[in-house]
Motif scaffolding. Sequence first.
Motif, PDB file in Angstrom:
ATOM      1  N   VAL A   1       0.836  -1.205   0.000  1.00 57.86           N
ATOM      2  CA  VAL A   1       0.000   0.000   0.000  1.00 57.86           C
ATOM      3  C   VAL A   1       0.873   1.257   0.000  1.00 57.86           C
ATOM      4  N   PRO A   2       0.308   2.407  -0.382  1.00 56.25           N
ATOM      5  CA  PRO A   2       1.040   3.677  -0.255  1.00 56.25           C
ATOM      6  C   PRO A   2       1.182   4.067   1.208  1.00 56.25           C
ATOM      7  N   ALA A   3       2.298   4.687   1.534  1.00 59.12           N
ATOM      8  CA  ALA A   3       2.630   4.996   2.926  1.00 59.12           C
ATOM      9  C   ALA A   3       2.608   6.494   3.195  1.00 59.12           C
ATOM     10  N   MET A   4       2.391   6.825   4.447  1.00 57.71           N
ATOM     11  CA  MET A   4       2.563   8.156   5.033  1.00 57.71           C
ATOM     12  C   MET A   4       1.538   9.173   4.537  1.00 57.71           C
ATOM     13  N   ARG A   5       0.732   9.632   5.475  1.00 52.70           N
ATOM     14  CA  ARG A   5      -0.363  10.552   5.145  1.00 52.70           C
ATOM     15  C   ARG A   5       0.142  11.832   4.475  1.00 52.70           C
ATOM     16  N   TRP A   6       1.314  12.319   4.879  1.00 55.00           N
ATOM     17  CA  TRP A   6       1.789  13.599   4.355  1.00 55.00           C
ATOM     18  C   TRP A   6       2.221  13.505   2.891  1.00 55.00           C
ATOM     19  N   LEU A   7       2.276  12.296   2.335  1.00 57.49           N
ATOM     20  CA  LEU A   7       2.558  12.132   0.908  1.00 57.49           C
ATOM     21  C   LEU A   7       1.275  12.089   0.068  1.00 57.49           C
ATOM     22  N   TYR A   8       0.108  12.197   0.725  1.00 56.82           N
ATOM     23  CA  TYR A   8      -1.154  12.170  -0.024  1.00 56.82           C
ATOM     24  C   TYR A   8      -1.227  13.415  -0.908  1.00 56.82           C
ATOM     25  N   GLY A   9      -1.319  13.199  -2.216  1.00 54.16           N
ATOM     26  CA  GLY A   9      -1.262  14.322  -3.143  1.00 54.16           C
ATOM     27  C   GLY A   9      -2.252  14.207  -4.280  1.00 54.16           C
ATOM     28  N   SER A  10      -1.983  14.933  -5.343  1.00 56.98           N
ATOM     29  CA  SER A  10      -2.915  15.056  -6.460  1.00 56.98           C
ATOM     30  C   SER A  10      -3.201  13.724  -7.139  1.00 56.98           C
ATOM     31  N   PHE A  11      -2.189  12.885  -7.272  1.00 54.78           N
ATOM     32  CA  PHE A  11      -2.406  11.604  -7.944  1.00 54.78           C
ATOM     33  C   PHE A  11      -3.213  10.649  -7.076  1.00 54.78           C
TER      34      PHE A  11
ATOM     35  N   PHE B   1       9.064   0.598   2.106  1.00 52.04           N
ATOM     36  CA  PHE B   1       9.535   0.149   0.794  1.00 52.04           C
ATOM     37  C   PHE B   1       9.704   1.373  -0.097  1.00 52.04           C
ATOM     38  N   ASP B   2      10.795   1.437  -0.826  1.00 49.40           N
ATOM     39  CA  ASP B   2      11.056   2.478  -1.825  1.00 49.40           C
ATOM     40  C   ASP B   2      11.313   3.848  -1.199  1.00 49.40           C
ATOM     41  N   LEU B   3      12.360   3.921  -0.419  1.00 44.63           N
ATOM     42  CA  LEU B   3      12.790   5.191   0.150  1.00 44.63           C
ATOM     43  C   LEU B   3      13.130   6.202  -0.941  1.00 44.63           C
ATOM     44  N   ALA B   4      13.771   5.733  -2.012  1.00 45.47           N
ATOM     45  CA  ALA B   4      14.206   6.635  -3.087  1.00 45.47           C
ATOM     46  C   ALA B   4      13.036   7.332  -3.764  1.00 45.47           C
ATOM     47  N   GLY B   5      11.836   6.748  -3.673  1.00 48.18           N
ATOM     48  CA  GLY B   5      10.681   7.333  -4.337  1.00 48.18           C
ATOM     49  C   GLY B   5       9.978   8.422  -3.550  1.00 48.18           C
ATOM     50  N   VAL B   6      10.356   8.608  -2.283  1.00 45.22           N
ATOM     51  CA  VAL B   6       9.637   9.552  -1.426  1.00 45.22           C
ATOM     52  C   VAL B   6       9.760  10.984  -1.949  1.00 45.22           C
ATOM     53  N   LEU B   7      10.971  11.464  -2.157  1.00 42.01           N
ATOM     54  CA  LEU B   7      11.163  12.853  -2.579  1.00 42.01           C
ATOM     55  C   LEU B   7      10.575  13.125  -3.962  1.00 42.01           C
ATOM     56  N   PRO B   8      10.825  12.285  -4.981  1.00 42.90           N
ATOM     57  CA  PRO B   8      10.199  12.540  -6.286  1.00 42.90           C
ATOM     58  C   PRO B   8       8.674  12.584  -6.209  1.00 42.90           C
ATOM     59  N   TRP B   9       8.084  11.663  -5.418  1.00 44.40           N
ATOM     60  CA  TRP B   9       6.619  11.666  -5.288  1.00 44.40           C
ATOM     61  C   TRP B   9       6.141  12.959  -4.647  1.00 44.40           C
ATOM     62  N   TRP B  10       6.799  13.383  -3.554  1.00 46.21           N
ATOM     63  CA  TRP B  10       6.369  14.602  -2.853  1.00 46.21           C
ATOM     64  C   TRP B  10       6.474  15.812  -3.768  1.00 46.21           C
TER      65      TRP B  10
END
Length: 242
Positions: free
Chosen positions: A142-152, A184-193
């Motif tokens: 599943v997607p993680a961390m509420r603060w990453l909830y965004g437009s997509f 899972f996927d630490l590297a994806g956190v900043l690009p997603w945000w």
Amino acid sequence: MNDAAVTYEGRDLEAMSFARNYHRWILRIFTPYLGQRLVEVGAGAGSFSELLLERPFDSLSLVEPSREMFGLLTRHIETFPNAARIKPYNAVFRQVAETIRAEQEPDSVIYINVLEHIADDEGELRAIREALAPQGRVFIFVPAMRWLYGSFDRLIQHQRRYPKNELERKCEAAGFRVRLSRYFDLAGVLPWWVKYCLLKSEAMEPGAVAFYDRLVVPLAKVAEGILPPPLGKNIILVAEKA
């Protein structure tokens, strides 16, 4: 449809259907825990299902609620080896859970990018437990961390992003014992945000996904295999029926 039904149309799975390294990474983590009688819920067009066929299995039920995606799935199944042991269902899981339990007695139920679409996720987890054989397992991504909830997330109708402790608690409350839980996927956190929270994009470009899958994922898989990250863009969890 009941409240387990969702308007999800499989768009996130469709966009990620060519991210083979990413999906193989998920499957590699799941594999030591997988049984032989499998159910994949939210199978989309069957991209992850096809990878499941590379390992031994007795039966595979594929559940997909979207009529459009189900059409793609059934055509894809026709190209699979061992198609006779694969049964597709155009439904949400709770509509077919009793049938699957009676016919298959599944030992593994897989939810990849699905549980976040379901309003009553706790009810869904209880339904999974009821459908599983004794000591059967649920596999969740599943997607993680509420603060990453965004437009997509909004575009594809995610009900939530999960803190890891919340997902663990919900699984335990539904009658599971958590066997594996990690970011899972630490590297994806900043690009997603940046893309979906800061810039509020509503697109997932195939070229960008392919680039990430080809160049970043192999390195991230090695790094996270050595040292599990303290946070990540997703959570991967395996829980056993208690």
